[in-house]
Structure formats: C-alpha cells, structure tokens
Design a protein around this motif. Sequence first.
Motif, PDB file in Angstrom:
ATOM      1  N   ALA A 148      -0.659   1.410   9.505  1.00 21.11           N
ATOM      2  CA  ALA A 148      -1.109   1.637   8.121  1.00 21.11           C
ATOM      3  C   ALA A 148      -2.245   2.643   7.951  1.00 21.11           C
ATOM      4  O   ALA A 148      -2.073   3.665   7.308  1.00 21.11           O
ATOM      5  N   SER A 149      -3.446   2.381   8.452  1.00 21.85           N
ATOM      6  CA  SER A 149      -4.580   3.302   8.309  1.00 21.85           C
ATOM      7  C   SER A 149      -4.930   3.561   6.845  1.00 21.85           C
ATOM      8  O   SER A 149      -4.959   4.703   6.380  1.00 21.85           O
ATOM      9  N   THR A 150      -5.242   2.505   6.119  1.00 20.74           N
ATOM     10  CA  THR A 150      -5.505   2.632   4.694  1.00 20.74           C
ATOM     11  C   THR A 150      -6.808   3.352   4.378  1.00 20.74           C
ATOM     12  O   THR A 150      -6.979   3.847   3.261  1.00 20.74           O
ATOM     13  N   LEU A 190       1.437  12.818   1.555  1.00 16.97           N
ATOM     14  CA  LEU A 190       2.202  13.896   0.953  1.00 16.97           C
ATOM     15  C   LEU A 190       3.162  13.271  -0.042  1.00 16.97           C
ATOM     16  O   LEU A 190       3.458  12.072   0.024  1.00 16.97           O
ATOM     17  N   PRO A 191       3.662  14.030  -1.014  1.00 10.54           N
ATOM     18  CA  PRO A 191       4.578  13.449  -1.991  1.00 10.54           C
ATOM     19  C   PRO A 191       5.835  12.895  -1.319  1.00 10.54           C
ATOM     20  O   PRO A 191       6.395  13.510  -0.410  1.00 10.54           O
ATOM     21  N   THR A 192       6.280  11.734  -1.773  1.00 13.02           N
ATOM     22  CA  THR A 192       7.454  11.106  -1.164  1.00 13.02           C
ATOM     23  C   THR A 192       8.727  11.888  -1.439  1.00 13.02           C
ATOM     24  O   THR A 192       9.754  11.627  -0.798  1.00 13.02           O
ATOM     25  N   VAL A 222      -4.682  -2.787  -6.327  1.00 10.36           N
ATOM     26  CA  VAL A 222      -4.542  -2.718  -4.872  1.00 10.36           C
ATOM     27  C   VAL A 222      -5.256  -1.471  -4.338  1.00 10.36           C
ATOM     28  O   VAL A 222      -5.927  -1.521  -3.297  1.00 10.36           O
ATOM     29  N   HIS A 223      -5.114  -0.368  -5.040  1.00  8.71           N
ATOM     30  CA  HIS A 223      -5.774   0.874  -4.618  1.00  8.71           C
ATOM     31  C   HIS A 223      -7.288   0.693  -4.553  1.00  8.71           C
ATOM     32  O   HIS A 223      -7.954   1.194  -3.637  1.00  8.71           O
ATOM     33  N   GLY A 224      -7.844  -0.060  -5.492  1.00  8.78           N
ATOM     34  CA  GLY A 224      -9.287  -0.262  -5.530  1.00  8.78           C
ATOM     35  C   GLY A 224      -9.767  -1.463  -4.757  1.00  8.78           C
ATOM     36  O   GLY A 224     -10.942  -1.822  -4.832  1.00  8.78           O
ATOM     37  N   TYR A 247       0.820  -1.207   0.000  1.00 11.06           N
ATOM     38  CA  TYR A 247       0.000   0.000   0.000  1.00 11.06           C
ATOM     39  C   TYR A 247       0.855   1.258   0.000  1.00 11.06           C
ATOM     40  O   TYR A 247       0.404   2.316  -0.459  1.00 11.06           O
ATOM     41  N   ASN A 248       2.111   1.166   0.461  1.00  4.26           N
ATOM     42  CA  ASN A 248       2.939   2.373   0.393  1.00  4.26           C
ATOM     43  C   ASN A 248       3.258   2.756  -1.052  1.00  4.26           C
ATOM     44  O   ASN A 248       3.477   3.930  -1.356  1.00  4.26           O
ATOM     45  N   THR A 249       3.258   1.770  -1.971  1.00  9.10           N
ATOM     46  CA  THR A 249       3.418   2.101  -3.383  1.00  9.10           C
ATOM     47  C   THR A 249       2.184   2.838  -3.898  1.00  9.10           C
ATOM     48  O   THR A 249       2.290   3.759  -4.720  1.00  9.10           O
ATOM     49  N   VAL A 250       1.013   2.442  -3.423  1.00  4.95           N
ATOM     50  CA  VAL A 250      -0.205   3.164  -3.784  1.00  4.95           C
ATOM     51  C   VAL A 250      -0.129   4.599  -3.279  1.00  4.95           C
ATOM     52  O   VAL A 250      -0.399   5.559  -4.019  1.00  4.95           O
ATOM     53  N   TRP A 251       0.227   4.769  -1.993  1.00  2.00           N
ATOM     54  CA  TRP A 251       0.351   6.133  -1.454  1.00  2.00           C
ATOM     55  C   TRP A 251       1.337   6.957  -2.272  1.00  2.00           C
ATOM     56  O   TRP A 251       1.087   8.127  -2.570  1.00  2.00           O
ATOM     57  N   THR A 252       2.486   6.350  -2.612  1.00  2.61           N
ATOM     58  CA  THR A 252       3.476   7.067  -3.409  1.00  2.61           C
ATOM     59  C   THR A 252       2.877   7.502  -4.738  1.00  2.61           C
ATOM     60  O   THR A 252       3.065   8.645  -5.176  1.00  2.61           O
ATOM     61  N   SER A 253       2.123   6.619  -5.374  1.00  2.00           N
ATOM     62  CA  SER A 253       1.610   6.884  -6.722  1.00  2.00           C
ATOM     63  C   SER A 253       0.504   7.928  -6.749  1.00  2.00           C
ATOM     64  O   SER A 253       0.275   8.557  -7.789  1.00  2.00           O
TER      65      SER A 253
END
Length: 443
Positions: free
Chosen positions: A338-340, A89-91, A402-404, A78-84
């Motif tokens: 996490a807190s997705t 905030l932007p990585t 994964v995002h969906g 999920y951190n890849t989703v957050w990054t994308s």
Amino acid sequence: MRKILDAIMADDAAEAGGLPIPDSYRAATVHADEVDMFHGLTSEEKDPRRSLHIEEVPTPSLGPGEVLVAVMAGSINYNTVWTSIFEPLPTFVFLQRYGKTSPLARRHDLPYHVVGSDLAGVVVRVGEGVNAWRPGDHVVAHCSSVELEHPDGHGDTMLDPEQRIWGFETNFGGLAELALVKANQLMPKPAHLTWEEAAASGLVNSTAYRQLVSRNGARMKQGDTVLIWGASGGLGSYATQLALNGGVTPVCVVSSSEKAEICRRMGAELIIDRKAEDYRFWTDEHAQNPKEWRRFGAHIRELTGGDDPDIVFEHPGRETFGASVFVAKRGGTIVTCASTSGFEHSYDNRYLWMNLKRIIGSHFANYREAWEANRLIVRGKIHPTLSKVYPLSETGQAAHEVHGNAHQGKVGVLCLAPVEGLGVRDHELRERLLSQINRFRHP
C-alpha cells in the motif's frame, strides 16, 4: 433497477434472475477529461468530492466467465482515494493498457471509470461457461481479476502477468448499482451480516490474511509478536483480529486515544498512541531521525517485556518504513503493501543486512487466500470493522473522510440497499456475535 431491488428485497431468486437488465445504472465515476483538475495541489489538498461523480452509465455486455451482480453495498478502500485524486497516476492509464489486450477487454477503456473494489450483492446474470454461481446467489467479491493464460499465474494467481485489481485497474467496479466481475471473484456472503457489513471486508481482510498468515506472506505463527501500524484502520483492524485469533501478541500503533480504545475493544492490550508520544521519524523532508527509531523500539520492548517484533505489518510506507526495519527483531520480517504515506521508502540497510531481516512485498491475495479469509468471517471468527455508512450519492464524502484519515475501520456505501440493516439470513449467529460486529460503530 427498481424491479430488481424489489425482487431482492422479497428474497425471490427466480424473479431477480429473470427480470430484464436495464440499459444503464447509477455509478460512482471519475472522468478522463478531469485528470488535471488538481494540478499544483499537494495530495492532502486534493478533494475526492470534486472528482467523484454519481451518474448513469451504460450497462456493459456480459462476456464468457463473467457475472453481473446487483450491488447492495460497497465500501471505500484507499485505492478509491488514489483513483479520485489521480495518484500516483490516473487510472485511465491502466484501463487503456487493459483495453489493448483483447476485444473483450476493450470494453474497459472508456472516458469514465466506475470505481470500487468491494461489493456485497445478488447475482442477476451469468455468462457462458459459468457453472458455480447462478442468479439469486448472495455473494461478496474479492478484487483480483486474472486472465490465467500464462503459466506464471498457476502457482499463485497474483503472479499472473495479467493480474489486475478490479475497480482500480479495471472498469465496472463495485461503487454502483451493478458490477461486472469474473466468476472466480465471487465468494458466499456471510449470512449473519447485513449488506453493508458484508461489503466492508473483502479487500482489506484478504490483503491482511496474505500479508500475515499465508505462506506467500510472513507466515505468522502462535507466540509471535506483531507490530501493526494503523491498527484501528481499514487494513490494520483486520490484521489485529487475525493476530489475536491466531495466538499472536499484537502491538497496535494508532494516532488517537479514541483509536486506542477501539483496539482495546478488539482485545488488544499493547497499544502505542504515536501522536500522544509525539514520534517524529523524520527531522525534515529529506532526513530520518534514528534517535526516534530507538525511542520507538524501547517503547515496544517496554510493552512486550523485552521482545522485538517478529513481524512488522507495514502499509503507511515512506513515513514509517525506516522505523519498521529498525525495530523488527533479528531475523524478523517486514511485510509491506500500500504505502499510503508515500511509495519511496528509505531505511538504513545495516539494520536489515547485518541482522538478517527480510522485507516481503505483498499485494492483495489469490483466490484461495481470499476464500480462506472470507471463511473466517462466515464462521464468525473475524468481524467487519464498519464504522460509518453513506448513500451512493455521497461517495465523494466517504472517500474524503478516508483520504483525511478521519475514519475508523471501514467506511461503507449503500448502493441499491435503501437502508442499513438488510440482508441478514442467519439471525441466530448474528445475535451471538452482535457486540463484536458493532465494535467500530458503538462504544
């Protein structure tokens, strides 16, 4: 890279370690000049397929204590989703901050970010001072990058003030043909698994291990009852296995009948399909619904024969946290990461305070915890939960699924590996465990 791949496929360690390293390699990246591309959209509307690029990037220089790995496969976390989607905030904020800490770290502050926090592959170069690993070693990597120049990190490396998640808060991650890691991130690849299977477990298995098993988490013990949110997902599927492997009764919360069936295939018996039950823990955007907490708690007691959960394995966050605090038993533990579904949690403190419950924050795992979690996989006690695999060129689609929440278990990505099914060395153990390995792939 073609010559390196040929040497790996031939299982020629000396050849793989002796070949020249190319000046560039293919990688999945996000770009600093695109961080505003989703402005005005909700999180759900942001599409990783737009922001994740597959491109040639320069090969980073190798520093002391570092290792360059030819990546055969990675996976989506999920951190890849957050990054994308550039949330929360932007990585690039992380990379800029890291780049200011040392001349060596300055390499990470770039206008692009190579993403990915899992890998399985082969060591092709080691830096000065690396003695435990050598070219040709088959490895997986955990994602905790630490400097260990501060005393706080020496009791638990996750407390080091310079601890970062590799591929999320550092550059040169695992969704690429090459990856740069610290030597103390490496662990032996399970010999009975393929490259893509071995790459599926590092982040989520280690995270679940610390949350549930470690003295730094909930200290799960035999006989406990554990409520597991998203029990068939990337993180929850490992929590479910750890519970079953440790003499614990999991109560698995899922969102479809198909996901419930996967939990049954893992061996779980107590399952709640929250969509079928139509649980609505929020009456609107601002107010939670305690009546639904009570209905949910009664459902859990009905399944367990009257027991409340000793431990609640929390990772959805905002959507479920109020219910989690409510249903945990008197003196029980809510362990959270996490807190997705949102980072701002709210709950009724009376149920925490007056019933002597505890909330424990848990973030990834230290090297010992990651090593122990990996050893369970090496020994065939815990199994990868890989459900689907994409080529590197379709990393955006993999992250989109994964995002969906359109996936089950883990979604893998082939990096250098040309096809699935490669990399197995222990065929005898694999044959014995094949049905468990394939639980998420074949009904």
